[in-house]
Scaffold this motif. Sequence first.
Motif, short mmCIF file in Angstrom:
data_model
loop_
_atom_site.label_atom_id
_atom_site.label_comp_id
_atom_site.label_asym_id
_atom_site.label_seq_id
_atom_site.Cartn_x
_atom_site.Cartn_y
_atom_site.Cartn_z
N ILE A 174 0.85 -1.19 0.00
CA ILE A 174 0.00 0.00 0.00
C ILE A 174 0.89 1.25 0.00
O ILE A 174 1.71 1.42 0.91
N PRO A 175 0.73 2.11 -1.00
CA PRO A 175 1.52 3.34 -1.04
C PRO A 175 1.20 4.25 0.15
O PRO A 175 0.10 4.20 0.70
N GLU A 176 2.14 5.07 0.53
CA GLU A 176 1.93 6.00 1.66
C GLU A 176 0.99 7.13 1.28
O GLU A 176 0.26 7.63 2.12
N ALA A 189 -4.20 8.98 -1.69
CA ALA A 189 -4.91 8.92 -2.97
C ALA A 189 -4.43 7.72 -3.79
O ALA A 189 -5.24 6.98 -4.36
N ALA A 190 -3.12 7.51 -3.83
CA ALA A 190 -2.56 6.38 -4.57
C ALA A 190 -2.98 5.06 -3.92
O ALA A 190 -3.26 4.08 -4.61
N ALA A 191 -3.03 5.05 -2.59
CA ALA A 191 -3.46 3.84 -1.87
C ALA A 191 -4.91 3.52 -2.20
O ALA A 191 -5.25 2.36 -2.42
N SER A 192 -5.75 4.52 -2.24
CA SER A 192 -7.16 4.31 -2.57
C SER A 192 -7.32 3.75 -3.98
O SER A 192 -8.09 2.81 -4.21
N VAL A 193 -6.57 4.31 -4.93
CA VAL A 193 -6.62 3.83 -6.32
C VAL A 193 -6.15 2.38 -6.40
O VAL A 193 -6.77 1.54 -7.05
N LYS A 194 -5.05 2.07 -5.71
CA LYS A 194 -4.51 0.72 -5.75
C LYS A 194 -5.47 -0.28 -5.11
O LYS A 194 -5.65 -1.39 -5.61
N LEU A 195 -6.12 0.09 -4.02
CA LEU A 195 -7.09 -0.81 -3.38
C LEU A 195 -8.29 -1.05 -4.30
O LEU A 195 -8.82 -2.16 -4.36
N ASP A 196 -8.70 -0.01 -5.03
CA ASP A 196 -9.78 -0.18 -6.01
C ASP A 196 -9.34 -1.16 -7.10
O ASP A 196 -10.12 -2.04 -7.50
N GLN A 197 -8.10 -1.02 -7.58
CA GLN A 197 -7.57 -1.92 -8.60
C GLN A 197 -7.55 -3.37 -8.09
O GLN A 197 -7.95 -4.29 -8.81
N LEU A 198 -7.07 -3.56 -6.87
CA LEU A 198 -7.02 -4.91 -6.30
C LEU A 198 -8.41 -5.52 -6.18
O LEU A 198 -8.62 -6.68 -6.51
N GLN A 199 -9.35 -4.72 -5.71
CA GLN A 199 -10.72 -5.21 -5.55
C GLN A 199 -11.31 -5.57 -6.91
O GLN A 199 -11.91 -6.63 -7.07
N ASP A 200 -11.12 -4.70 -7.91
CA ASP A 200 -11.65 -4.97 -9.26
C ASP A 200 -10.98 -6.18 -9.90
O ASP A 200 -11.63 -7.00 -10.53
N LEU A 234 -8.93 3.05 5.32
CA LEU A 234 -8.22 4.22 4.81
C LEU A 234 -9.14 5.44 4.81
O LEU A 234 -8.73 6.53 5.23
N GLN A 235 -10.38 5.25 4.40
CA GLN A 235 -11.34 6.36 4.41
C GLN A 235 -11.63 6.81 5.85
O GLN A 235 -11.77 8.00 6.11
#
Length: 165
Positions: free
Chosen positions: A111-113, A116-127, A153-154
Amino acid sequence: MEINNNFETISSLNQQIAVKKAELSSIDKKEDEKSLFEKNDSVNIVGKNYDEEDYKRVLDKYKELDAEVKTHEQAHAAGAPTTAPINYSYQVGPDGNLYANGGSVRFDTSIPENEAAASVKLDQLQDAASAPGELSFADSQIARTASLNKLLLQGIEEGANYGNQ
């Protein structure tokens, strides 16, 4: 992501093919003995069409499973960063070729620090984990974990914003 396969059906079909091959071998042996004694070199295999249909049906199942497994794993790999190539497990088909019967993808779950990047990456992983139509247990577990991490994170973001007011 491991795909749950119906190995019992494939195993049962392999056993049926082995029985048929043994029957054919027995017939061939009898015909060979007959030809030695009677000088008759013709071999008549009884039930050949039935065996060819079984063989084709089993081979088609191997090919179908191979295509399903590869499509499934490629759908995962296309959606998020991975740490290694797709890993397939193979089984030898009745024709002697290898067919994929399972596979896995190793996602980059760091998970990036940057939030915003962490949120995008978690969305990618979930998708990516939810990409194929039929989810394995591991698929659903990764999607669920990514979703929970995004909620955390939110929550952290909201807590930080609440504290700054």
